[in-house]
Motif scaffolding. Structure first.
Motif, PDB file in Angstrom:
ATOM      1  N   LYS A 159     -83.020 -61.299 -65.724  1.00 55.09           N
ATOM      2  CA  LYS A 159     -82.611 -61.616 -67.169  1.00 55.09           C
ATOM      3  C   LYS A 159     -83.234 -60.620 -67.997  1.00 55.09           C
ATOM      4  O   LYS A 159     -82.914 -60.561 -69.283  1.00 55.09           O
ATOM      5  CB  LYS A 159     -82.989 -62.869 -67.525  1.00 55.09           C
ATOM      6  CG  LYS A 159     -82.144 -64.041 -66.821  1.00 55.09           C
ATOM      7  CD  LYS A 159     -82.237 -65.342 -67.391  1.00 55.09           C
ATOM      8  CE  LYS A 159     -81.159 -66.256 -66.953  1.00 55.09           C
ATOM      9  NZ  LYS A 159     -80.840 -67.563 -67.920  1.00 55.09           N
ATOM     10  N   PHE A 160     -84.388 -59.790 -67.569  1.00 51.54           N
ATOM     11  CA  PHE A 160     -84.609 -58.698 -68.491  1.00 51.54           C
ATOM     12  C   PHE A 160     -83.814 -57.576 -68.414  1.00 51.54           C
ATOM     13  O   PHE A 160     -83.226 -57.028 -69.549  1.00 51.54           O
ATOM     14  CB  PHE A 160     -85.922 -58.170 -68.235  1.00 51.54           C
ATOM     15  CG  PHE A 160     -87.100 -59.168 -68.776  1.00 51.54           C
ATOM     16  CD1 PHE A 160     -87.393 -58.879 -70.054  1.00 51.54           C
ATOM     17  CD2 PHE A 160     -87.638 -59.968 -68.026  1.00 51.54           C
ATOM     18  CE1 PHE A 160     -88.531 -59.869 -70.444  1.00 51.54           C
ATOM     19  CE2 PHE A 160     -88.775 -60.615 -68.361  1.00 51.54           C
ATOM     20  CZ  PHE A 160     -89.171 -60.608 -69.725  1.00 51.54           C
ATOM     21  N   SER A 161     -83.244 -57.279 -67.382  1.00 52.93           N
ATOM     22  CA  SER A 161     -82.336 -55.923 -67.227  1.00 52.93           C
ATOM     23  C   SER A 161     -81.795 -56.189 -65.494  1.00 52.93           C
ATOM     24  O   SER A 161     -82.577 -56.461 -64.627  1.00 52.93           O
ATOM     25  CB  SER A 161     -83.077 -54.667 -67.213  1.00 52.93           C
ATOM     26  OG  SER A 161     -82.285 -53.643 -66.938  1.00 52.93           O
ATOM     27  N   TYR A 162     -80.459 -55.984 -65.405  1.00 50.92           N
ATOM     28  CA  TYR A 162     -79.801 -56.047 -64.060  1.00 50.92           C
ATOM     29  C   TYR A 162     -78.682 -55.120 -64.162  1.00 50.92           C
ATOM     30  O   TYR A 162     -77.719 -55.629 -64.046  1.00 50.92           O
ATOM     31  CB  TYR A 162     -79.711 -57.485 -63.812  1.00 50.92           C
ATOM     32  CG  TYR A 162     -79.463 -58.096 -62.218  1.00 50.92           C
ATOM     33  CD1 TYR A 162     -79.977 -57.078 -61.420  1.00 50.92           C
ATOM     34  CD2 TYR A 162     -78.957 -59.199 -62.063  1.00 50.92           C
ATOM     35  CE1 TYR A 162     -80.105 -57.619 -60.129  1.00 50.92           C
ATOM     36  CE2 TYR A 162     -79.135 -59.944 -60.790  1.00 50.92           C
ATOM     37  CZ  TYR A 162     -79.511 -58.893 -59.900  1.00 50.92           C
ATOM     38  OH  TYR A 162     -79.372 -59.566 -58.584  1.00 50.92           O
ATOM     39  N   LEU A 163     -78.956 -53.988 -63.770  1.00 46.45           N
ATOM     40  CA  LEU A 163     -77.856 -52.848 -63.587  1.00 46.45           C
ATOM     41  C   LEU A 163     -78.089 -51.741 -62.585  1.00 46.45           C
ATOM     42  O   LEU A 163     -79.227 -51.424 -62.612  1.00 46.45           O
ATOM     43  CB  LEU A 163     -77.535 -52.298 -65.029  1.00 46.45           C
ATOM     44  CG  LEU A 163     -76.413 -51.419 -65.060  1.00 46.45           C
ATOM     45  CD1 LEU A 163     -75.774 -51.359 -66.522  1.00 46.45           C
ATOM     46  CD2 LEU A 163     -76.900 -49.993 -65.126  1.00 46.45           C
ATOM     47  N   ALA A 164     -77.497 -51.651 -61.790  1.00 48.16           N
ATOM     48  CA  ALA A 164     -77.428 -50.336 -60.704  1.00 48.16           C
ATOM     49  C   ALA A 164     -76.123 -49.960 -60.486  1.00 48.16           C
ATOM     50  O   ALA A 164     -75.083 -50.625 -60.758  1.00 48.16           O
ATOM     51  CB  ALA A 164     -78.046 -51.021 -59.600  1.00 48.16           C
ATOM     52  N   ALA A 165     -76.254 -48.515 -59.936  1.00 50.87           N
ATOM     53  CA  ALA A 165     -74.774 -47.925 -59.524  1.00 50.87           C
ATOM     54  C   ALA A 165     -74.829 -47.966 -57.948  1.00 50.87           C
ATOM     55  O   ALA A 165     -75.563 -48.163 -57.244  1.00 50.87           O
ATOM     56  CB  ALA A 165     -75.069 -46.511 -59.816  1.00 50.87           C
ATOM     57  N   GLU A 166     -73.522 -48.069 -57.494  1.00 52.18           N
ATOM     58  CA  GLU A 166     -73.372 -47.861 -56.036  1.00 52.18           C
ATOM     59  C   GLU A 166     -73.631 -46.516 -55.512  1.00 52.18           C
ATOM     60  O   GLU A 166     -73.366 -45.672 -56.609  1.00 52.18           O
ATOM     61  CB  GLU A 166     -71.847 -48.263 -55.524  1.00 52.18           C
ATOM     62  CG  GLU A 166     -71.619 -48.378 -54.188  1.00 52.18           C
ATOM     63  CD  GLU A 166     -70.355 -48.861 -53.768  1.00 52.18           C
ATOM     64  OE1 GLU A 166     -70.610 -49.540 -52.827  1.00 52.18           O
ATOM     65  OE2 GLU A 166     -69.364 -49.059 -54.505  1.00 52.18           O
ATOM     66  N   ASN A 167     -73.868 -46.317 -54.410  1.00 51.14           N
ATOM     67  CA  ASN A 167     -74.431 -45.200 -54.069  1.00 51.14           C
ATOM     68  C   ASN A 167     -73.331 -44.451 -53.237  1.00 51.14           C
ATOM     69  O   ASN A 167     -73.394 -44.606 -52.180  1.00 51.14           O
ATOM     70  CB  ASN A 167     -75.785 -45.324 -52.957  1.00 51.14           C
ATOM     71  CG  ASN A 167     -76.443 -43.899 -52.716  1.00 51.14           C
ATOM     72  OD1 ASN A 167     -75.644 -42.819 -52.751  1.00 51.14           O
ATOM     73  ND2 ASN A 167     -77.565 -44.148 -52.236  1.00 51.14           N
ATOM     74  N   GLU A 168     -72.196 -44.063 -53.734  1.00 52.04           N
ATOM     75  CA  GLU A 168     -70.937 -43.740 -53.266  1.00 52.04           C
ATOM     76  C   GLU A 168     -71.092 -42.560 -52.260  1.00 52.04           C
ATOM     77  O   GLU A 168     -70.586 -42.653 -51.265  1.00 52.04           O
ATOM     78  CB  GLU A 168     -70.007 -43.316 -54.183  1.00 52.04           C
ATOM     79  CG  GLU A 168     -69.681 -44.595 -55.294  1.00 52.04           C
ATOM     80  CD  GLU A 168     -68.663 -43.954 -56.361  1.00 52.04           C
ATOM     81  OE1 GLU A 168     -67.901 -43.272 -56.289  1.00 52.04           O
ATOM     82  OE2 GLU A 168     -68.629 -44.731 -57.398  1.00 52.04           O
TER      83      GLU A 168
END
Lengths: 370, 72
Positions: free
Chosen positions: A180-189
């Motif tokens: 709940k502080f931060s929850y974001l990532a990118a897919e390793n395409e």
């Protein structure tokens, strides 16, 4: 377009504060405009710099955020982005994520107000990942990357300050979660053997996009021994087994994060994403008798009446209702790990593309620069 | 619930104490700040049938009062 000074003259749009970092932070905490961590003071100058990457009117809401149904205007979102430590070029992605999670199927009201510990997870795809240097590799869900940390934090601050997710009144989570502080990532395409998540969900590869999921924290799948697709998938299916998951009781969309090494082994075994999902669906089930008597009688026999009203203890209970409901993304660095992410259950993932105001797929965040 | 209240129906929300703040803020958000909030002891989840009946016994007199007040 109305300038920031005119907008800030609107009653309630701004307040005077002592020009001192500590004093501003005391003020923010006293008003509850806080995630508990120190924030960058959202001065008019900083907010205006953030809005340099906004091609829409600064005072027109892009969404209303439950449970307060506060208006998410670019101006307000920019103030939260400044507080979180975002660079101005991150701003189009923050707006996109907020819009996505305010779409009806996501069920933001319930995600925010529930006693469950879910938080909106944002998975980013497309060219914007490289452009903004969003981490998709080692520690992608953890600290150490400005874009991941601060866009995710800006989302949380907006959920609190605009959406009203105040612990104990608008956010009733029994104990919350670090996500709940931060929850974001990118897919390793680059490391994925399959089509990216946003392509699978109907967008062109050259589009940049977010997929939001009402998610629990990742639960690790350790498999250093399996060298076949079936082996890896059997371990993942085993990790999905969970008598206390919301996903058992809803038509849920749990997410499987495949580490690149696991993904390569599975793909090398001839498995497409679709076939991997079918395997997981077929193998991730528990016998009814593994659930508590009360959960069987009061939930499973009622919620899934046709299947379990009169079923015996050996009847298989699927962890996910349909194979196609499983979401798969390839994220992470080296290592023989994957992760299972259960969800709130009563929520649908939403994927939304980064588009300019004219409706064109954005090639770059610079397309939003005024 | 708030929409029903706006349409003139006798309406109330039954909630347990930890959810009172949420109930109050939501009734304000939806434009019905005077929406009656009927309190029952916490929790409601995880009760056996007798427990649920006990909660109903708490709620029923309050429901009756609301109906009487609104149908005078």
């Amino acid at each position: 377009m109305t300038g920031i000074n005119a907008l800030l003259r609107t009653p309630g749009a701004s307040l005077e504060a002592e020009e001192d970092f500590d004093a501003v932070n005391e003020l923010l905490r006293a008003r509850g405009w806080s995630d508990g961590l120190p924030a960058i003071p959202p001065t008019a100058e900083r907010v205006e710099r953030m809005l340099a990457y906004c091609d829409r009117p600064w005072d027109e809401p892009v969404a209303r955020m439950a449970p307060r149904y506060g208006e998410a205007t670019p101006l307000r979102l920019a103030a939260n982005a400044v507080m979180a430590g975002c660079r101005p070029e991150y701003f189009p992605l923050l707006m996109l994520a907020i819009e996505a999670m305010c779409e009806e199927p996501f069920n933001l009201y319930a995600i925010q107000a529930t006693t469950h510990l879910c938080a909106p997870l944002v998975v980013v795809n497309g060219p914007v990942v490289k452009e903004l240097d969003i981490n998709s590799g080692h520690n992608a869900f953890g600290p150490g990357w400005q874009a991941n940390a601060t866009i995710g934090r800006a989302i949380r601050l907006a959920l609190v300050n605009i959406g009203g997710a105040i612990p104990g009144s608008g956010d009733m989570s029994t104990f919350g979660a670090p996500s709940k502080f931060s929850y974001l990532a990118a897919e390793n395409e680059e490391q994925s053997p399959w089509e990216p998540l946003h392509v699978e969900r109907g967008l062109p590869r050259e589009a940049s996009a977010v997929t939001v999921v009402g998610a629990e924290c990742p639960h690790n799948v350790n498999d250093h021994e399996s060298i076949t697709a079936e082996g890896i998938l059997t371990t993942i299916a085993g990790t999905m087994l969970d008598t206390g998951s919301n996903d058992v009781f809803y038509e849920a969309q749990p997410m499987i994060i495949m580490g690149p090494e696991h993904a390569k082994t599975v793909a090398a075994g001839g498995f497409s994403k679709e076939r991997a999902k079918r395997f997981l669906h077929e193998h991730a089930h528990l016998p009814l008798g593994r659930f508590s008597k009360e959960n069987i009688d009061r939930r499973l026999r009622i919620t899934w009446k046709e299947q379990f009203a009169n079923a015996g203890p050996d009847a298989p209970v699927p962890m996910v209702r349909r194979a196609e409901d499983i979401l798969i993304a390839v994220i992470g660095g080296a290592g023989k790990h994957s992760a299972v992410i259960n969800t709130f259950g009563a929520t649908k993932a939403v994927t939304r593309a980064l588009k300019t105001r004219g409706g064109q797929y954005a090639k770059s965040v610079e397309d939003f620069r005024k | 619930m708030c929409e029903l209240r706006k349409r003139g129906l006798v309406t109330a929300v039954i909630l347990s104490e930890p959810f009172l703040k949420l109930g109050k803020s939501q009734s304000r958000v939806f434009g019905v700040p005077d929406l009656p909030l009927l309190l029952i002891p916490h929790p409601l989840g995880g009760l056996d049938l007798e427990g649920v009946k006990g909660r109903a016994q708490h709620a029923i007199p309050q429901v009756v009062d609301i109906i009487k007040e609104n149908t005078k």
